[in-house]
Design an enzyme around this catalytic site. Sequence first.
Site, PDB file in Angstrom:
ATOM      1  N   LYS A  39      48.728  53.597  40.130  1.00  0.00           N
ATOM      2  CA  LYS A  39      47.719  52.535  40.059  1.00  0.00           C
ATOM      3  C   LYS A  39      48.354  51.201  39.708  1.00  0.00           C
ATOM      4  O   LYS A  39      49.408  51.134  39.077  1.00  0.00           O
ATOM      5  CB  LYS A  39      46.614  52.868  39.075  1.00  0.00           C
ATOM      6  CG  LYS A  39      46.948  52.732  37.616  1.00  0.00           C
ATOM      7  CD  LYS A  39      45.690  52.981  36.765  1.00  0.00           C
ATOM      8  CE  LYS A  39      46.019  53.036  35.297  1.00  0.00           C
ATOM      9  NZ  LYS A  39      44.804  53.153  34.484  1.00  0.00           N
ATOM     10  N   SER A  49      39.671  45.965  54.299  1.00  0.00           N
ATOM     11  CA  SER A  49      40.843  46.446  53.557  1.00  0.00           C
ATOM     12  C   SER A  49      41.122  45.595  52.327  1.00  0.00           C
ATOM     13  O   SER A  49      40.366  44.694  51.990  1.00  0.00           O
ATOM     14  CB  SER A  49      42.088  46.462  54.429  1.00  0.00           C
ATOM     15  OG  SER A  49      42.421  45.139  54.798  1.00  0.00           O
ATOM     16  N   TYR A  56      41.574  50.654  52.478  1.00  0.00           N
ATOM     17  CA  TYR A  56      42.979  50.930  52.764  1.00  0.00           C
ATOM     18  C   TYR A  56      43.795  49.666  52.538  1.00  0.00           C
ATOM     19  O   TYR A  56      43.252  48.564  52.474  1.00  0.00           O
ATOM     20  CB  TYR A  56      43.165  51.468  54.184  1.00  0.00           C
ATOM     21  CG  TYR A  56      42.783  50.469  55.255  1.00  0.00           C
ATOM     22  CD1 TYR A  56      43.728  49.618  55.816  1.00  0.00           C
ATOM     23  CD2 TYR A  56      41.465  50.353  55.682  1.00  0.00           C
ATOM     24  CE1 TYR A  56      43.379  48.695  56.778  1.00  0.00           C
ATOM     25  CE2 TYR A  56      41.111  49.437  56.649  1.00  0.00           C
ATOM     26  CZ  TYR A  56      42.065  48.612  57.190  1.00  0.00           C
ATOM     27  OH  TYR A  56      41.708  47.686  58.138  1.00  0.00           O
TER      28      TYR A  56
END
Length: 115
Positions: free
Chosen positions: A9, A25, A58
């Site tokens: 992360k 995205s 994404y």
Amino acid sequence: MQIEVFKSKIHRAKVTQAELHYVGSITLDEHLMEASGIIENEKVQIVNVNNGERFETYVIKGEKGSGTVCLNGPAARRVQVGDIIIVVSYGIMDYEEAKTFKPKIVFPDKNNRLA
């Protein structure tokens, strides 16, 4: 057995742009991507610390060293420039491997740069 686990992360990055009229995205500074082990086109979860929104999208590779964290397309409606977000990626791995796997966690500064 295969299970889905927390892989990496980017913790508390600041949104620098929100571009509604785009295919979709999140565009991320390539330095952040490399440090976290997140690759282009990888599915990620976005958690907005400011408003509690959680959604998936994404990744698109942004300019290295730019500090870019830009939500594109419909995701742009879920953030404001300046919001603090967490970008989380997950991986599927063998149950035994998952027991010892160590995720990568990146802590950018207020300009989305790494120390």
